[in-house]
Every structure is written in structure tokens, then in C-alpha cells.
Motif scaffolding. Structure first.
Motif, PDB file in Angstrom:
ATOM      1  N   UNK A  96     -21.372  -5.418  -5.426  1.00  0.00           N
ATOM      2  CA  UNK A  96     -20.629  -6.578  -5.910  1.00  0.00           C
ATOM      3  C   UNK A  96     -21.583  -7.661  -6.390  1.00  0.00           C
ATOM      4  N   UNK A  97     -21.292  -8.218  -7.543  1.00  0.00           N
ATOM      5  CA  UNK A  97     -22.138  -9.274  -8.095  1.00  0.00           C
ATOM      6  C   UNK A  97     -21.723 -10.656  -7.602  1.00  0.00           C
ATOM      7  N   UNK A  98     -20.456 -10.791  -7.177  1.00  0.00           N
ATOM      8  CA  UNK A  98     -19.966 -12.055  -6.636  1.00  0.00           C
ATOM      9  C   UNK A  98     -19.136 -11.761  -5.396  1.00  0.00           C
ATOM     10  N   UNK A  99     -18.875 -12.798  -4.607  1.00  0.00           N
ATOM     11  CA  UNK A  99     -18.033 -12.633  -3.429  1.00  0.00           C
ATOM     12  C   UNK A  99     -16.633 -12.190  -3.832  1.00  0.00           C
ATOM     13  N   UNK A 100     -16.040 -11.346  -2.999  1.00  0.00           N
ATOM     14  CA  UNK A 100     -14.679 -10.857  -3.203  1.00  0.00           C
ATOM     15  C   UNK A 100     -13.903 -11.109  -1.907  1.00  0.00           C
ATOM     16  N   UNK A 101     -12.962 -12.057  -1.947  1.00  0.00           N
ATOM     17  CA  UNK A 101     -12.196 -12.409  -0.755  1.00  0.00           C
ATOM     18  C   UNK A 101     -10.792 -11.855  -0.856  1.00  0.00           C
ATOM     19  N   UNK A 102     -10.417 -11.034   0.112  1.00  0.00           N
ATOM     20  CA  UNK A 102      -9.074 -10.453   0.144  1.00  0.00           C
ATOM     21  C   UNK A 102      -8.271 -11.127   1.238  1.00  0.00           C
ATOM     22  N   UNK A 103      -7.024 -11.447   0.923  1.00  0.00           N
ATOM     23  CA  UNK A 103      -6.184 -12.218   1.845  1.00  0.00           C
ATOM     24  C   UNK A 103      -4.761 -11.689   1.801  1.00  0.00           C
ATOM     25  N   UNK A 104      -4.297 -11.153   2.932  1.00  0.00           N
ATOM     26  CA  UNK A 104      -2.928 -10.654   2.983  1.00  0.00           C
ATOM     27  C   UNK A 104      -2.876  -9.165   3.267  1.00  0.00           C
ATOM     28  N   UNK A 105      -1.709  -8.546   3.087  1.00  0.00           N
ATOM     29  CA  UNK A 105      -1.556  -7.123   3.367  1.00  0.00           C
ATOM     30  C   UNK A 105      -2.318  -6.257   2.384  1.00  0.00           C
ATOM     31  N   UNK A 106      -2.601  -5.030   2.788  1.00  0.00           N
ATOM     32  CA  UNK A 106      -3.295  -4.047   1.953  1.00  0.00           C
ATOM     33  C   UNK A 106      -2.307  -2.924   1.640  1.00  0.00           C
ATOM     34  N   UNK A 107      -2.034  -2.739   0.366  1.00  0.00           N
ATOM     35  CA  UNK A 107      -1.057  -1.730  -0.061  1.00  0.00           C
ATOM     36  C   UNK A 107      -1.775  -0.426  -0.414  1.00  0.00           C
ATOM     37  N   UNK A 108      -1.253   0.669   0.084  1.00  0.00           N
ATOM     38  CA  UNK A 108      -1.824   1.996  -0.162  1.00  0.00           C
ATOM     39  C   UNK A 108      -0.829   2.827  -0.955  1.00  0.00           C
ATOM     40  N   UNK A 109      -1.287   3.443  -2.025  1.00  0.00           N
ATOM     41  CA  UNK A 109      -0.462   4.370  -2.801  1.00  0.00           C
ATOM     42  C   UNK A 109      -1.289   5.600  -3.100  1.00  0.00           C
ATOM     43  N   UNK A 110      -0.942   6.693  -2.451  1.00  0.00           N
ATOM     44  CA  UNK A 110      -1.656   7.957  -2.610  1.00  0.00           C
ATOM     45  C   UNK A 110      -0.756   8.980  -3.287  1.00  0.00           C
ATOM     46  N   UNK A 111      -1.361   9.805  -4.128  1.00  0.00           N
ATOM     47  CA  UNK A 111      -0.689  10.976  -4.693  1.00  0.00           C
ATOM     48  C   UNK A 111      -1.398  12.178  -4.121  1.00  0.00           C
ATOM     49  N   UNK A 112      -0.671  12.966  -3.335  1.00  0.00           N
ATOM     50  CA  UNK A 112      -1.310  13.993  -2.521  1.00  0.00           C
ATOM     51  C   UNK A 112      -0.547  15.307  -2.622  1.00  0.00           C
ATOM     52  N   UNK A 113      -1.210  16.355  -2.200  1.00  0.00           N
ATOM     53  CA  UNK A 113      -0.551  17.635  -1.970  1.00  0.00           C
ATOM     54  C   UNK A 113      -1.231  18.311  -0.797  1.00  0.00           C
ATOM     55  N   UNK A 114      -0.559  19.279  -0.222  1.00  0.00           N
ATOM     56  CA  UNK A 114      -1.103  20.005   0.917  1.00  0.00           C
ATOM     57  C   UNK A 114      -0.631  21.448   0.861  1.00  0.00           C
ATOM     58  N   UNK A 115      -1.408  22.338   1.429  1.00  0.00           N
ATOM     59  CA  UNK A 115      -0.978  23.734   1.547  1.00  0.00           C
ATOM     60  C   UNK A 115      -0.013  23.907   2.708  1.00  0.00           C
ATOM     61  N   UNK A 116       0.135  22.875   3.537  1.00  0.00           N
ATOM     62  CA  UNK A 116       1.059  22.914   4.660  1.00  0.00           C
ATOM     63  C   UNK A 116       2.361  22.217   4.338  1.00  0.00           C
ATOM     64  N   UNK A 117       3.088  21.837   5.388  1.00  0.00           N
ATOM     65  CA  UNK A 117       4.380  21.172   5.206  1.00  0.00           C
ATOM     66  C   UNK A 117       4.413  19.791   5.867  1.00  0.00           C
ATOM     67  N   UNK A 118       3.294  19.355   6.440  1.00  0.00           N
ATOM     68  CA  UNK A 118       3.181  17.994   6.957  1.00  0.00           C
ATOM     69  C   UNK A 118       1.707  17.631   7.026  1.00  0.00           C
ATOM     70  N   UNK A 119       1.427  16.345   7.025  1.00  0.00           N
ATOM     71  CA  UNK A 119       0.049  15.864   7.132  1.00  0.00           C
ATOM     72  C   UNK A 119       0.063  14.375   7.425  1.00  0.00           C
TER      73      UNK A 119
END
Length: 638
Positions: free
Chosen positions: A485-508
Motif C-alpha cells: 500500500x502506498x497510502x494508509x487504508x482505513x476500513x470502518x464497518x462490516x466486511x461483506x463477503x461474496x464468494x462464487x464456489x463449487x465443491x465435489x461434495x454436497x456441503x462445505x
């Protein structure tokens, strides 16, 4: 004894002494404990009462009244399942909640065993559901608080008519319950790390994942039956026979083995957890968030950024109160603390990470004490910001007029091939930034990823800031990071996760970790007794698991279709952290976090009932092509 208290004391039955020390708050430091205990004895008179509730059940209550009757005092109430010991009017504790400043300032201190615990009558129910439509004689924790305050006002003299309530963790839950449909005399409430939802985010479950060592180690002590009032409670810790939690819980096998092997049906709540694997009516009734509305007392909600137990509860309490006709004074305080650390520690470090300030002492002196002094005594100006929160990284206190801060804008950091994390830019998906691909790993329930790089038997508090280099080197952990990082990065609040996934099983399960990577030349602490190397340190800032079968509903789990790309989206609890210039932002993705989180067999089933045959090695993929832009979104404070 004054005549008014003599009459009340005669109504209270004799109580034998207790051999177990009071759980919270901890004793003062040795050099001040004797002095404070002596001050309490010299300046306070202790009384014990059995306070009647509207259904006739009596709750054991200890009251400490200042001997100086030349003025009146507010009451400070704490309701607890952990005992108001020591029992006996001649037995005094070393301190009184919330601490020495209040003792010296002058309050009437009230501590009560909640219904069904220790010396109180009635039946104990874990996080007893709130009943907003009570009929005559019906009770819940809100009504028990109301009835207690009403009785105290009529039977304890020397008060000024104002009551405050506070409590940490489970007592924090009772504090929230007390400010719902509150007694008019309750002027100030401070729920601290309160339990709010035991399935979605507090204590035992996070997004449907069971926090195994936490519930396993706590409930055998706390959950033993108590058939009648007692001062002697079976509160002994579980003996694991090894300091190695990873080995102990792996050797346990499927989690259903625990009751037959160790608990023998004697821990009722353990059985209730297993009887309700999904977010059904049992858990929904225990979600207190839905009832936090139209709150009348002033509220100071307190939590720790690194509270491994009830970070969720603190944030959700403030959010719920703020959303539904909030009181005139509704404040949030968040510091760099572990569970309850603001009340009993210096708050200057956690594990290897230093905050270079006695943050807990600052909170106790500058925030909490003035809050109660103003609302209960009219002392001071009562001016607190909406949110008074500690920013880690820069290690400074910040004040905001809203939480999350209005100036914090969402920024998506997208996964790329080659372990790259793409910072937000004018170039978007349609312009061909994303390589058409995915990353994959083999997840083996027999060899789960440890949650900590050292041997522990429980849910070690320091995991919340621990170095993640041990995990980054494993083949079953995906790593994505930004350039320096070239400058400070301040994060404030919730963190949202969005994953696109697959599995050879039926749960993970899907575990996502937001990490601050230190520069290679970051200095080591001095002194350095653990010989930690801080150069390249990968500090966990926020991490959270999600059980994949709940991706569409916590109520109705659904299997994955093997090989089919599926979106998994969830929110991690808030943070306020500055990634300094010269650092990197890293995201790790994995499917096991053991034994912090129980093992997912990776076949769709009732995990609490399955056998060893259900546990299968599977291959998981995380996609980052144009149609499937996996990402983590943070709110950046400009």
C-alpha cells in the motif's frame, strides 16, 4: 441497623456462606485488593433479601448501602447467573461492580442471582425468551428486572430514585432485557458484550457453525442441573487429559460422540443444541434483537474488537436500539479488547500485537464512569459521541456521529489468479480485468486447518489477532493479497463477503479472513520474551466462518450440487482498522478452522447426528472470472 432495613432483613431468610468466588468482576490487583475490601467494609452495610416477583418466585439479592446517610445515592444493578457471592451478610467481596471509582463515589450496589440460579428460586432457562404480551403472572427477564427495581425502590431507603444497570456477557444479556419495557426509574443501561443471538453470531454459533471448544468447555461447568437453591454449585472445569485441543477434538470423532462419552445426558443445554441444528423456533425465540425497540433509558453499549465470544452481540445491540425509536442517548464504545477486557485489564496489547496505550483504563475513567455519573447523579455534561471507537493500526480513539461512519464508502477487493487481490479502480469486470479461472484446493476433514499456530485446549482469545503465516503455507488455504500500500487504508464497518464456489461434495464451510500483512522490516517488540518475528507478520483483523448449506436460509439448509457454481454471501462483524502504508491487505479462504469450528463432513446431513462414514475429502473451487467475481467489500474511510 436502621428500622426500615431491620424489617426488610427479617423478611429475608438466612443464607449459608459460599465457597466459590464471584465470577465477575475479577479481584483487584493484589496491592489494592485489601485496601479496597477494607474501604467497602468501612463505608458500606451489606443486606441480603429474597425479592418477590409477580408470580411469587423470590430472587436472592445482595444490597450494599453507603453508611453515610447525609445524602441519597443511585442504585447500580447487576443481574447474573454466575452468583452474587460471597453469601452471608458478614461476608464482603473484594470489589463491587463496576469497580473502585463507583465505590468511592457512592452508589447503592445491587447484585441478584437470576431466576433458577444459585440461591434464587424458580426454574433457570438459558437466554429466556422475551414475552412482549405477558398476561397476569407471566414473567421473563424484563419483568423480573422491573419487579426487582420496584421492590428496591419501596424497601431500600437512601436512594435518589435513579437506577443504573450493567453487566458483561451473560449479565449483559440481562441488561438488554432490563432496558426492554423498562421500569421508569431505570435511567441508564450499559450492556457490555451482551448475548443477543446464539445461532447467528454469539458464542456457540457463527453463521450456523458450532464453535466447538467454547460450548464444550463452558457448558459442562455452567449447565449442570441445580434442583434447589444452593451456595455450592458443581462448577468444575472439564478435564481433557491433554493440553492439545486439536488432538482431543479430532480424536473425539463425530461430535455426536461427546454426550455418550463425556456428558452422559447430564448437560441439558448440550442436548438442546443438538436437537435444534437449524435456526428454528427454539433459536428464534432467543433472538433478543427483535425486541430492542422504543428503549427509554440512556444506553452505553460496549464491546471489544477482538472479543471471541460476543462481538456480534455488542454491535447488534447498538444497531437494534438505533433502528427503532432510539433513546436520546444511545452510544457505542468499541475498543481493542478481548471478552470483558475493558473491565479488568490494561488493554494495551493482545498476543503479539501492541496498541501502545492503556485503552481499558481510558475507557473506565473517561467514558463509562462519566456516563453513569451524569445520568444517575446529574454530574458532568453528559456529552458523548454517538460512537467512540478505537482505530487499530494507527492506535487512536476516534469519535463519530454515526456507526458505521457516514463517510465510509464500500470498496470491493476482487480475487485474481496468482493470489492477487485487485483494489477498486475505474476498470471493471466488463473491461476484461478478470482472468477466466478459479483456484481450487482439497479439503480433508481428517486434516483440518488449525485456527491457531500453537497448542491450546480452548478458544484462545489471542486467535483474534494471531499471526496467519502458519495457515498461508498450507495447500488447503487460498491466499490473495494487494501490492504494498502506498497510502494508509482505513476500513470502518462490516466486511461483506461474496464468494462464487463449487465443491465435489454436497456441503462445505467457507472461512474468510481479512489480514494485515506487516512489512518485512517491521521491528520486533522490546523486550521480546516469546522471540516473535514481526517482520512479515500476518495479523488477523477479522475472520468468520459460514456453513454453506445455510447460504439461502438458516431455517432450511440446502445441499450443494456437485460441480455447480454457487454464490455464498455473508457479512463479517464490523472493524475499525488502518492498514498502514507499506503494509498489504490479504484475504485467506479455507474450509476448516479447527477445533474452533466443528468439522463439516462435506456431505449434506445433520452434522450433530452423523457418523464417521459421512466425513469425506472433497475438492473446492473459488471462482474469479467475469461472471463470478469473488470479492470482499470493505467500507473505506476517506
Amino acid at each position: 441497623m436502621p428500622r426500615w432495613l431491620l424489617l426488610a432483613a427479617l423478611l429475608a431468610a438466612p443464607v449459608p456462606a459460599l465457597t466459590l468466588a464471584q465470577t465477575l468482576p475479577p479481584a483487584p490487583k493484589p496491592d489494592s485488593a485489601a485496601e479496597l475490601a477494607g474501604y467497602i467494609k468501612a463505608n458500606y452495610t451489606k443486606y441480603e433479601f429474597r425479592v418477590p416477583m409477580r408470580d411469587g418466585v423470590r430472587l436472592f439479592t445482595s444490597v450494599f448501602v453507603p453508611k453515610d446517610d447525609s445524602k441519597t445515592y443511585p442504585m447500580m444493578l447487576t443481574r447474573t447467573p454466575y452468583s452474587c457471592a460471597p453469601y452471608g451478610v458478614d461476608k464482603y467481596p473484594e470489589t463491587l461492580r463496576p469497580g473502585e471509582r463507583y465505590v468511592k463515589s457512592g452508589y447503592i450496589f445491587v447484585t441478584q442471582d437470576v431466576r433458577g440460579r444459585w440461591m434464587s428460586g424458580g426454574e433457570f432457562v438459558n437466554v429466556r425468551p422475551h414475552n412482549p404480551n405477558k398476561k397476569d403472572g407471566e414473567t421473563d427477564e424484563s419483568s423480573d428486572t422491573f419487579d426487582t427495581i420496584e421492590w428496591l425502590l419501596k424497601n431500600v431507603k437512601g436512594h435518589n430514585g435513579n437506577v443504573g444497570q450493567t453487566g458483561i456477557s451473560y449479565p449483559g444479556f440481562y441488561t438488554v432485557a432490563g432496558m426492554v419495557d423498562a421500569h421508569p426509574a431505570l435511567k441508564a443501561s450499559s450492556p457490555q458484550a451482551p448475548v443477543m443471538d446464539w445461532f447467528v453470531g454469539d458464542d456457540w454459533h457463527h453463521n450456523g457453525c458450532l464453535f466447538l471448544p467454547h460450548v464444550f468447555n463452558f457448558m459442562p461447568r455452567f449447565g449442570k442441573p441445580r434442583p434447589e437453591p444452593t451456595t455450592k454449585y458443581p462448577y468444575l472445569p472439564f478435564e481433557h487429559g491433554t493440553p492439545d485441543g486439536y488432538k482431543f477434538f479430532l480424536d473425539l470423532g463425530p461430535i455426536r460422540n461427546a454426550d455418550a462419552k463425556f456428558f452422559k445426558g447430564d448437560v441439558a443445554f448440550w442436548k438442546e443444541v443438538f436437537e435444534h441444528p437449524n435456526y428454528d423456533a427454539f433459536w428464534k425465540a432467543r433472538n433478543l434483537r427483535q425486541h430492542v425497540k422504543n428503549v427509554k433509558p440512556a444506553v452505553l453499549t460496549v464491546g471489544g474488537w477482538f472479543d471471541a465470544e460476543n462481538l456480534f452481540g455488542a454491535l447488534e445491540t447498538f444497531k437494534a436500539a438505533e433502528a427503532h425509536n432510539p433513546p436520546a442517548h444511545n452510544h457505542l464504545v468499541m475498543g481493542p479488547w478481548v471478552h470483558g477486557g475493558w473491565s479488568r485489564q490494561d488493554g494495551d496489547k493482545l498476543g503479539d500485537v501492541s496498541f501502545h496505550a492503556r485503552t481499558a483504563e481510558f475507557y473506565r475513567e473517561k467514558i463509562e464512569f462519566p456516563f453513569f455519573e451524569f445520568h444517575l447523579k446529574g454530574t458532568g455534561d453528559g456529552k458523548l459521541p454517538k460512537a467512540w471507537v478505537f482505530e487499530t493500526g494507527t492506535n487512536v480513539w476516534r469519535k463519530f456521529d454515526a456507526w458505521p461512519p457516514k463517510a465510509a464508502d464500500p470498496n470491493a477487493y476482487k480475487f485474481l489468479g496468482g493470489g492477487k487481490l485487485l483494489a477498486p479502480s475505474p476498470v471493471n469486470v466488463s473491461n476484461g480485468v478478470f482472468d477466466p479461472g478459479y483456484d481450487e484446493f482439497v479439503s480433508d476433514p481428517a486434516k483440518p486447518v488449525p485456527f491457531l499456530g500453537k497448542t491450546v485446549i480452548g478458544m484462545a482469545q489471542e486467535y483474534m489477532t494471531a499471526d496467519q503465516r502458519f495457515a498461508a503455507s498450507r495447500p488447503d488455504v487460498l491466499v490473495y493479497q494487494t501490492p504494498v500500500l502506498e497510502t494508509d487504508l482505513t476500513v470502518a464497518g462490516p466486511v461483506e463477503v461474496e464468494l462464487y464456489v463449487s465443491t465435489t461434495g454436497t456441503d462445505a464451510d467457507w472461512v474468510v479472513k481479512l489480514i494485515d500483512v506487516y512489512p518485512d522490516d517491521f521491528p520486533d517488540p522490546k523486550p521480546n520474551p516469546t522471540e516473535v518475528k514481526m517482520g512479515g507478520y500476518q495479523q488477523l483483523v477479522r475472520g468468520e466462518p459460514f456453513r454453506g448449506k445455510y447460504r439461502n436460509s438458516f431455517e432450511k439448509p440446502e445441499p450443494f450440487k456437485p460441480g455447480e457454481v454457487t454464490k455464498v454471501k455473508f457479512t463479517m462483524p464490523d472493524t475499525l482498522h488502518c492498514f498502514r502504508s507499506g503494509h498489504r491487505l490479504m484475504v485467506q479462504v479455507q474450509s476448516t478452522w479447527f477445533p474452533l469450528v466443528d468439522r463439516n463432513p462435506q456431505t449434506f446431513c445433520d452434522i450433530y447426528a452423523c457418523d464417521e462414514a459421512a466425513f469425506k475429502k472433497q475438492t473446492h473451487r473459488v471462482y474469479h472470472d467475469k461472471e463470478h467475481p469473488s470479492r470482499v467489500t470493505v467500507r473505506v474511510l476517506k
